[in-house]
Design an enzyme around this catalytic site. Structure first.
Site, PDB file in Angstrom:
ATOM      1  N   ILE A  20       0.843  -1.198   0.000  1.00  0.00           N
ATOM      2  CA  ILE A  20       0.000   0.000   0.000  1.00  0.00           C
ATOM      3  C   ILE A  20       0.880   1.251   0.000  1.00  0.00           C
ATOM      4  CG2 ILE A  20      -1.651   1.312   1.385  1.00  0.00           C
ATOM      5  CD1 ILE A  20      -2.941  -1.377   2.168  1.00  0.00           C
ATOM      6  N   ASP A  64      14.245  -0.160  11.245  1.00  0.00           N
ATOM      7  CA  ASP A  64      13.348  -1.077  11.944  1.00  0.00           C
ATOM      8  C   ASP A  64      12.616  -0.215  12.959  1.00  0.00           C
ATOM      9  OD1 ASP A  64      12.251  -2.822  13.927  1.00  0.00           O
ATOM     10  OD2 ASP A  64      13.505  -4.428  13.129  1.00  0.00           O
ATOM     11  N   ALA A  96       2.173  -8.593  13.762  1.00  0.00           N
ATOM     12  CA  ALA A  96       1.856  -9.418  14.930  1.00  0.00           C
ATOM     13  C   ALA A  96       2.390 -10.809  14.628  1.00  0.00           C
ATOM     14  CB  ALA A  96       0.346  -9.466  15.162  1.00  0.00           C
ATOM     15  N   TYR A 158      -8.291 -11.748  12.614  1.00  0.00           N
ATOM     16  CA  TYR A 158      -7.521 -10.503  12.716  1.00  0.00           C
ATOM     17  C   TYR A 158      -6.996 -10.341  14.153  1.00  0.00           C
ATOM     18  CZ  TYR A 158      -5.926  -5.920  11.155  1.00  0.00           C
ATOM     19  OH  TYR A 158      -5.151  -4.849  10.803  1.00  0.00           O
ATOM     20  N   LYS A 165      -4.927  -1.849  16.007  1.00  0.00           N
ATOM     21  CA  LYS A 165      -5.441  -0.802  15.098  1.00  0.00           C
ATOM     22  C   LYS A 165      -6.322   0.187  15.848  1.00  0.00           C
ATOM     23  CE  LYS A 165      -3.631  -1.953  11.064  1.00  0.00           C
ATOM     24  NZ  LYS A 165      -2.438  -1.215  10.580  1.00  0.00           N
ATOM     25  N   ARG A 195      -4.515  -7.769  -1.552  1.00  0.00           N
ATOM     26  CA  ARG A 195      -3.490  -8.806  -1.514  1.00  0.00           C
ATOM     27  C   ARG A 195      -2.095  -8.178  -1.522  1.00  0.00           C
ATOM     28  NH1 ARG A 195      -3.321 -13.719  -1.528  1.00  0.00           N
ATOM     29  NH2 ARG A 195      -5.463 -14.049  -2.166  1.00  0.00           N
ATOM     30  N   ALA A 198       1.662  -8.544   3.532  1.00  0.00           N
ATOM     31  CA  ALA A 198       1.070  -8.639   4.867  1.00  0.00           C
ATOM     32  C   ALA A 198      -0.217  -9.470   4.870  1.00  0.00           C
ATOM     33  CB  ALA A 198       0.797  -7.256   5.436  1.00  0.00           C
TER      34      ALA A 198
END
Ligand code: NAD
Ligand code: 0WE
Length: 263
Positions: A20, A64, A96, A158, A165, A195, A198
């Protein structure tokens, strides 16, 4: 003349040409922006350098986001090139532990996984703002992060990313309140499922995309270019009156309880 002419933007979160963050970078570049990129690790370095070059940029820095010293070093380097500040920072980062993105939320969420998800996916946005604040202040810049509907409503798998989030979206409002007096805007963009790396390996992701396409008001999935254009807008002067907002770019999925297609 593009609406991001003379804008200087740091993009955090490019991993591939499906990212994205890359959609946002491409749109900003098309509108005349000058870009800099970070990459998470050496594994991603050459790929990000190649993409940066496509967007006319030679500015790439390792970062990072779990490391304050990495983040600090990015702005120290950036200052050498962009001496009079920066117009925007794009944060498109989430992580995560994979094992926790499946099955029972309660059974599978560990203390350590919860901490990691929040550190990488939510706190890192605050950290970028802390270290980037001075450069943003110089040019009344903007901060943008990427979020997902799973932070507002529960859905299967999720899991721990949902609370992360939610934290990210609330941090967006606190950052907007804190930085607004300096002319710095802070917004979040809530994208529909796409897609990307991630999303790869997420159970049933393909099914989710197929379902979405049938039930969203626009009867389609969104692309990184559609997300990219709104991201560019939010970081531009066209959005000078917008801060603390979460804008959904999800073909309308968030606004319906039933699509009508199933009746
Ligand atoms: P992506 O895999 O292309 O991007 C995720 C990025 O996070 C990668 O560039 C990766 O290097 C980076 N990252 C992870 N841990 C990091 C760390 N410790 N330090 C630095 N960078 C780190 O996937 P994407 O889908 O483009 O994800 C970008 C953002 O968009 C994420 O915040 C994600 O939650 C959000 N989002 C994705 C979707 C979707 O369906 N793909 C939908 C809504 C929101
Ligand atoms: O935010 C995300 C995913 C973020 C993510 C992805 C991974 C995969 C690799 C965070 N951590 C990891 N860890 C890994 O090891 N999205 C919005 C995409 C996504 O992920 C889902 C989704 C959607 C949409 C997981 C379950 C259900 C829907």
């Amino acid at each position: 003349m593009g609406f991001m002419q003379n804008k200087r933007v740091l993009i955090v979160g490019v991993a591939s040409d499906r990212s994205i963050a890359w959609g946002i970078a491409r749109s900003m570049h098309a509108q005349g922006a000058e870009l800099a990129f970070t990459y998470q690790n050496e594994k991603l370095q050459s790929r990000v350098e190649t993409l940066a070059a496509e967007a006319g940029s030679e500015l790439t820095f390792p970062c990072d986001v779990s490391s304050d010293s990495d983040i600090e070093a990015v702005f120290a380097s950036l200052k050498q090139h962009w001496t009079d500040g920066i117009d925007a920072i794009v944060h498109a980062v989430a992580f995560a532990p994979r094992e926790e993105l499946a099955g029972s939320f309660v059974d599978n969420t560990t203390r350590e996984g919860y901490r990691t998800a929040h550190e990488i996916s939510a706190y890192s946005f605050v950290a970028l703002a802390r270290y980037g604040r001075e450069m943003l202040r110089q040019r009344h810049g903007a901060l943008l992060t990427l979020t997902y509907l799973g932070g507002e409503r529960a859905l299967p798998n999720y899991n721990v990313m949902g609370p992360a989030k939610a934290s990210l979206e609330t941090a967006t409002r606190y950052m907007a309140a804190d930085l607004g007096p300096e002319g710095i805007r802070v917004n979040a963009l809530s994208a529909g499922p796409i897609r990307t790396l991630a999303a790869s390996g997420i159970g049933n992701f393909k099914k989710m995309l197929a379902h979405n396409e049938k039930v969203t008001p626009l009867r389609k999935n969104v692309t990184i270019d559609e997300v990219g254009n709104v991201g560019a807008f939010l970081c531009s002067d066209l959005a000078s009156g917008v801060t603390g907002e979460v804008v959904h770019v999800d073909a309308g999925f968030h606004c319906v309880a039933l699509s009508g297609a199933e009746l």
